[in-house]
Scaffold this active site. Structure first.
Site, PDB file in Angstrom:
ATOM      1  N   ARG A  79       0.849  -1.187   0.000  1.00 12.22           N
ATOM      2  CA  ARG A  79       0.000   0.000   0.000  1.00 12.22           C
ATOM      3  C   ARG A  79       0.887   1.240   0.000  1.00 12.22           C
ATOM      4  O   ARG A  79       1.975   1.232   0.557  1.00 12.22           O
ATOM      5  CB  ARG A  79      -0.881   0.041   1.246  1.00 12.22           C
ATOM      6  CG  ARG A  79      -2.072  -0.884   1.185  1.00 12.22           C
ATOM      7  CD  ARG A  79      -2.981  -0.699   2.384  1.00 12.22           C
ATOM      8  NE  ARG A  79      -2.393  -1.167   3.620  1.00 12.22           N
ATOM      9  CZ  ARG A  79      -1.812  -0.416   4.532  1.00 12.22           C
ATOM     10  NH1 ARG A  79      -1.734   0.892   4.366  1.00 12.22           N
ATOM     11  NH2 ARG A  79      -1.297  -0.944   5.622  1.00 12.22           N
TER      12      ARG A  79
ATOM     13  N   TYR B  62      -1.689  -3.590  -6.740  1.00 12.08           N
ATOM     14  CA  TYR B  62      -1.435  -4.353  -5.516  1.00 12.08           C
ATOM     15  C   TYR B  62      -2.498  -4.177  -4.439  1.00 12.08           C
ATOM     16  O   TYR B  62      -2.859  -3.044  -4.092  1.00 12.08           O
ATOM     17  CB  TYR B  62      -0.073  -3.946  -4.925  1.00 12.08           C
ATOM     18  CG  TYR B  62       0.480  -5.038  -4.044  1.00 12.08           C
ATOM     19  CD1 TYR B  62       1.284  -6.031  -4.572  1.00 12.08           C
ATOM     20  CD2 TYR B  62       0.127  -5.135  -2.705  1.00 12.08           C
ATOM     21  CE1 TYR B  62       1.746  -7.075  -3.796  1.00 12.08           C
ATOM     22  CE2 TYR B  62       0.582  -6.173  -1.914  1.00 12.08           C
ATOM     23  CZ  TYR B  62       1.397  -7.138  -2.467  1.00 12.08           C
ATOM     24  OH  TYR B  62       1.839  -8.169  -1.694  1.00 12.08           O
TER      25      TYR B  62
ATOM     26  N   LYS C  65      -9.637  -1.735   1.789  1.00  8.92           N
ATOM     27  CA  LYS C  65      -9.298  -0.557   2.592  1.00  8.92           C
ATOM     28  C   LYS C  65     -10.087   0.683   2.134  1.00  8.92           C
ATOM     29  O   LYS C  65     -10.545   1.481   2.940  1.00  8.92           O
ATOM     30  CB  LYS C  65      -7.803  -0.274   2.510  1.00  8.92           C
ATOM     31  CG  LYS C  65      -6.936  -1.460   2.887  1.00  8.92           C
ATOM     32  CD  LYS C  65      -7.214  -1.935   4.287  1.00  8.92           C
ATOM     33  CE  LYS C  65      -6.331  -3.114   4.674  1.00  8.92           C
ATOM     34  NZ  LYS C  65      -6.626  -3.608   6.006  1.00  8.92           N
TER      35      LYS C  65
ATOM     36  N   HIS D 100     -10.777  -1.559  11.526  1.00 12.67           N
ATOM     37  CA  HIS D 100      -9.711  -2.475  11.087  1.00 12.67           C
ATOM     38  C   HIS D 100      -9.567  -3.568  12.153  1.00 12.67           C
ATOM     39  O   HIS D 100      -8.617  -3.570  12.929  1.00 12.67           O
ATOM     40  CB  HIS D 100      -8.415  -1.659  10.944  1.00 12.67           C
ATOM     41  CG  HIS D 100      -7.312  -2.360  10.201  1.00 12.67           C
ATOM     42  ND1 HIS D 100      -6.001  -1.982  10.315  1.00 12.67           N
ATOM     43  CD2 HIS D 100      -7.339  -3.396   9.326  1.00 12.67           C
ATOM     44  CE1 HIS D 100      -5.252  -2.769   9.551  1.00 12.67           C
ATOM     45  NE2 HIS D 100      -6.039  -3.621   8.945  1.00 12.67           N
TER      46      HIS D 100
ATOM     47  N   SER E  26      -1.609  -3.463  10.573  1.00 12.01           N
ATOM     48  CA  SER E  26      -1.331  -4.408   9.499  1.00 12.01           C
ATOM     49  C   SER E  26      -0.120  -5.274   9.849  1.00 12.01           C
ATOM     50  O   SER E  26       0.875  -4.764  10.386  1.00 12.01           O
ATOM     51  CB  SER E  26      -1.024  -3.641   8.212  1.00 12.01           C
ATOM     52  OG  SER E  26      -2.058  -2.726   7.959  1.00 12.01           O
TER      53      SER E  26
ATOM     54  N   CYS F   5       0.319  -7.567  12.105  1.00 12.85           N
ATOM     55  CA  CYS F   5       0.603  -7.761  13.539  1.00 12.85           C
ATOM     56  C   CYS F   5      -0.144  -8.962  14.105  1.00 12.85           C
ATOM     57  O   CYS F   5      -0.346  -9.066  15.309  1.00 12.85           O
ATOM     58  CB  CYS F   5       0.236  -6.509  14.327  1.00 12.85           C
ATOM     59  SG  CYS F   5       1.386  -5.165  14.089  1.00 12.85           S
TER      60      CYS F   5
ATOM     61  N   ASP G 221      -9.833  -9.113   9.136  1.00 13.97           N
ATOM     62  CA  ASP G 221      -9.239  -7.796   8.852  1.00 13.97           C
ATOM     63  C   ASP G 221     -10.166  -6.612   9.113  1.00 13.97           C
ATOM     64  O   ASP G 221      -9.709  -5.573   9.562  1.00 13.97           O
ATOM     65  CB  ASP G 221      -8.774  -7.768   7.389  1.00 13.97           C
ATOM     66  CG  ASP G 221      -7.836  -6.596   7.091  1.00 13.97           C
ATOM     67  OD1 ASP G 221      -6.957  -6.336   7.924  1.00 13.97           O
ATOM     68  OD2 ASP G 221      -7.996  -5.962   6.033  1.00 13.97           O
TER      69      ASP G 221
ATOM     70  N   ARG H 169       1.618 -12.148  -0.192  1.00 17.71           N
ATOM     71  CA  ARG H 169       0.267 -12.436   0.314  1.00 17.71           C
ATOM     72  C   ARG H 169      -0.327 -13.712  -0.248  1.00 17.71           C
ATOM     73  O   ARG H 169       0.042 -14.165  -1.339  1.00 17.71           O
ATOM     74  CB  ARG H 169      -0.674 -11.275  -0.092  1.00 17.71           C
ATOM     75  CG  ARG H 169      -0.246  -9.907   0.409  1.00 17.71           C
ATOM     76  CD  ARG H 169      -0.573  -9.735   1.855  1.00 17.71           C
ATOM     77  NE  ARG H 169      -0.202  -8.428   2.365  1.00 17.71           N
ATOM     78  CZ  ARG H 169      -0.944  -7.741   3.239  1.00 17.71           C
ATOM     79  NH1 ARG H 169      -2.085  -8.227   3.678  1.00 17.71           N
ATOM     80  NH2 ARG H 169      -0.524  -6.578   3.696  1.00 17.71           N
TER      81      ARG H 169
HETATM   82  C1  OXD Z   1      -3.298  -4.278   5.501  1.00 17.41           C
HETATM   83  C2  OXD Z   1      -3.998  -5.390   4.849  1.00 17.41           C
HETATM   84  O1  OXD Z   1      -2.301  -3.793   4.946  1.00 17.41           O
HETATM   85  O2  OXD Z   1      -4.925  -5.924   5.469  1.00 17.41           O
HETATM   86  O3  OXD Z   1      -3.734  -3.866   6.581  1.00 17.41           O
HETATM   87  O4  OXD Z   1      -3.673  -5.748   3.708  1.00 17.41           O
HETATM   88 MN    MN Z   2      -5.457  -4.897   7.267  1.00 17.90          MN
END
Ligand code: OXD
Ligand code: MN
Length: 641
Positions: A107, A254, A263, A283, A305, A307, A330, A422
């Site tokens: 991102r 991406y 998001k 989130h 993100s 974590c 998420d 991912r």
């Molecule tokens: C992030 C995702 O970056 O969920 O938070 O992809």
């Molecule tokens: Mn996320």
């Protein structure tokens, strides 16, 4: 109407090369069921207007309206294979690997903007000109128009524009919302089919006049693009217009930059809709936990993100008798439910877009099982036996070699998988998916957890004294930076509510909106708020807590607190922490140093409280709600006693 619109039904068949078509004909299984004759011309009028306007601007070679069928997906996959964007992974069923342009791997927060008439509606104004705002970027509507006109004209020429009608949340559910994404990326089209509910059922809702979020995406063009991964990294922008529910994304294929339901819609635009309508878009993962006595509770957890949200959401509980079931990993949309008087949550997504490195059969067996078929892998290593590999995964079998994410032979001198690589896979395939994960009215939430990567000072778990204090705890969240965005190195960053990159409106107003939940519904039974930290380290830099499945021991304490057990807590200046021996560590070897894990070092916390106050005063200035400043003042007072 532009001429290309005249015959736009299933033009994807036309855009497949003749070579691919010939090879398809020879495939015995290519008895493609006829696709429904969808075309731009029979789209609901509001959708059609959006498509036509975008076609005028982006000039695609043709337009394909997605019905979401299996047959359609096969055509898209064939196109991606022919373009060299994906390769098949024979080790798994119906799964593929893509390697992006090495400049398009995460991102891009610095190029993500909220555009509103008044800047203060989008982002807070820092206390002085010398302070750089870190709570989002604003763009004026005029500048946005200039940016769009600079990038989008003819940006899709030679490509197919996919029209993706999608639903966030189960189609037609009372908490669900609809969007229409237009994209010139077949990779995005295929991924949106995994991550959201797309196609005909959504079109039916649109035909009934349901409103929708307009999402325009083009990977753009630049000189010397990789044909397999077109993008324009130098000019990438991700734009949001909350006043008209629009998303405009250019230059990146991406993840969060291009799968616009995630998001951009579910968090940024979603949070502005939520504010208008009185609910919360967060989130957060959502998980159901059944304890040995059979009681089931749902909790949400907001971690930044990369974590461990996915790991917690799919946890294989290490304590006997506990069952964990996954609703989402998420994003959570939370809304007051008048029947239960509780906040109910839905997972607006239909798939997981998880960070691959570190995931393995020990840390997250359920994620590993979920991605065994129908999955898209991005920027991971490829094994010579037709599978994938990344750092932290079990070693490949003897004799198997690895090609790294850049397509080069892997020799161990660098990484095989990009740190932000991912897996994209359908949530329905998760072995522990919750029976209510698609319930339209969501699941009742008993607790909200905040957390982050805090190597120092922050206890394994503590509980906020009340809702207002809990909102302050969310506002004060900090965490070590990760590879999910473009940040360099490991720094402890402020990440309030794990939402810093995802706020759709002024964070000061966001705090006020959270605080208002308490008074908005007189009879609301609000979730208890906790803060957890699995990542505390000892002086040698070793993690003090084993994490993963053992985190159930912390959840067990939290469940007992939800049940109102007051015998297991101790009051500290920062909140309630577990009383000595109240966390079950039976069977853990070595026994963790619970004293250190639960300690609340005064000096550390005095600095922490100062840092949180300074951050909020500098970044949010006059927009910080008074109750939050009062909570910080009380915290400082308690720490000085
Ligand atoms: C992030 C995702 O970056 O969920 O938070 O992809
Ligand atoms: Mn996320």
């Amino acid at each position: 109407m532009p001429p290309i619109m005249k015959d736009s039904a299933y033009t994807i068949e036309r855009c497949l090369s003749s070579v691919v078509k010939a090879s398809l004909k020879n495939k015995p299984d290519y008895a493609a069921p006829r696709l429904r004759n969808l075309s731009v011309n029979n789209l609901p009028s509001a959708v059609r207007r959006f498509v036509e306007k975008s076609v005028d601007l982006c000039a695609p070679a043709d337009v394909h309206v997605m019905d979401g069928s299996e047959a359609e997906n096969r055509l898209i996959v064939e196109k991606l294979l022919a373009d060299g964007t994906i390769v098949k992974l024979p080790k798994y069923k119906n799964s593929y690997l893509t390697r992006t342009d090495p400049k398009d791997v995460a991102r891009v927060e610095s190029r993500t903007f909220i555009s509103t008439k008044n800047k203060c509606d989008a982002i807070p104004t820092p206390a002085s000109d010398k302070i750089k705002g870190t709570l989002g970027n604003w763009m004026s509507p005029e500048e946005l128009e200039r940016v769009v006109q600079d990038r989008f004209p003819k940006s899709m020429s030679g490509r197919t524009m996919f029209v993706i009608p999608f639903s966030m949340g189960p189609v037609g559910g009372p908490m669900s919302k609809i969007g229409v994404q237009l994209t010139d990326s077949p990779y995005v089209a295929a991924s949106m089919r995994i991550m959201t509910r797309i196609g005909e059922p959504v079109l039916d809702r649109l035909s009934k006049g349901e409103d929708f979020v307009r999402a325009l995406h083009s990977v753009g063009r630049r000189q010397n693009m990789l044909p397999s991964w077109p993008c324009d990294p130098e000019r990438t922008v991700i734009l949001h217009k909350p006043e008209s529910n629009e998303i405009i994304s250019y230059g990146s294929g991406y993840g969060g930059n291009s799968l616009l339901g995630k998001k951009c819609f579910a968090l940024r635009i979603g949070s502005t809709i939520a504010r208008r309508e009185g609910w919360l878009a967060e989130h957060m993962l959502i998980v159901g936990i059944t304890s040995p006595d059979g009681a089931k509770r749902y909790i949400c957890a907001a971690f930044p993100s990369a974590c461990g949200k996915t790991n917690l959401a799919m946890m294989q509980a290490a304590l006997p008798g506990y069952k964990v079931e996954c609703v989402g990993d998420d994003i959570a949309w939370l809304k007051y439910n008048p029947k239960t008087k509780m906040l109910h949550a839905i997972n607006p997504e239909a798939g997981f877009f998880g960070v691959a490195p570190g995931t393995n059969w020990k840390t997250n067996p359920n994620a590993m099982a979920t991605m065994e078929s129908n999955s898209m892998f991005t920027n991971v290593g490829q094994t010579s036996d037709g599978g994938v590999w990344w750092e932290g995964m079990e070693p490949p079998a003897e004799g198997v070699t690895i090609t790294d994410w850049l397509g080069k032979p892997y020799d161990g001198s660098s990484v095989a998988a990009h740190p932000n690589s991912r897996f994209t896979c359908p949530a329905s395939q998760c072995p522990i998916i919750d029976p209510l994960w698609e319930a339209g009215e969501g699941v009742p939430i008993s607790a909200i957890l905040f957390g982050g990567r805090r190597p120092e000072g922050v206890p394994l778990v503590y509980e906020a004294f009340n809702w207002e204090h809990g909102v302050m705890v969310g506002a004060g969240m900090r965490s070590e930076s990760t590879a999910a965005a473009e940040h360099q190195g490991k720094q402890i960053m402020h990440d309030p509510f794990a939402m810093r990159p995802f706020f759709g409106y002024n964070f000061g107003d966001y705090l006020a909106h959270w605080l208002s939940q308490e008074s908005r519904h007189g009879d609301i039974v609000l979730p208890k708020i906790f803060h957890v930290n699995w990542f505390r380290k000892d002086e040698q830099g070793k993690f003090l807590w084993p994490g993963f499945g053992e985190n159930i021991r912390v959840l067990d304490w939290i469940l007992r607190r939800i049940d109102g057990d007051c015998s297991i807590l101790e009051s500290t200046p920062i909140g309630y922490v577990p009383k000595e021996n109240s966390i079950n560590v039976e069977g853990l070897s070595p026994t963790p140093n619970m004293k250190e894990l639960l300690s609340v070092p005064k000096k550390f916390w005095q600095r922490e409280a100062e840092a949180i106050e300074t951050y909020l005063k500098e970044q949010v200035d006059k927009d910080v709600p008074e109750p939050i400043l009062e909570q910080i003042a009380k915290l400082k007072e308690r720490l000085s006693e």
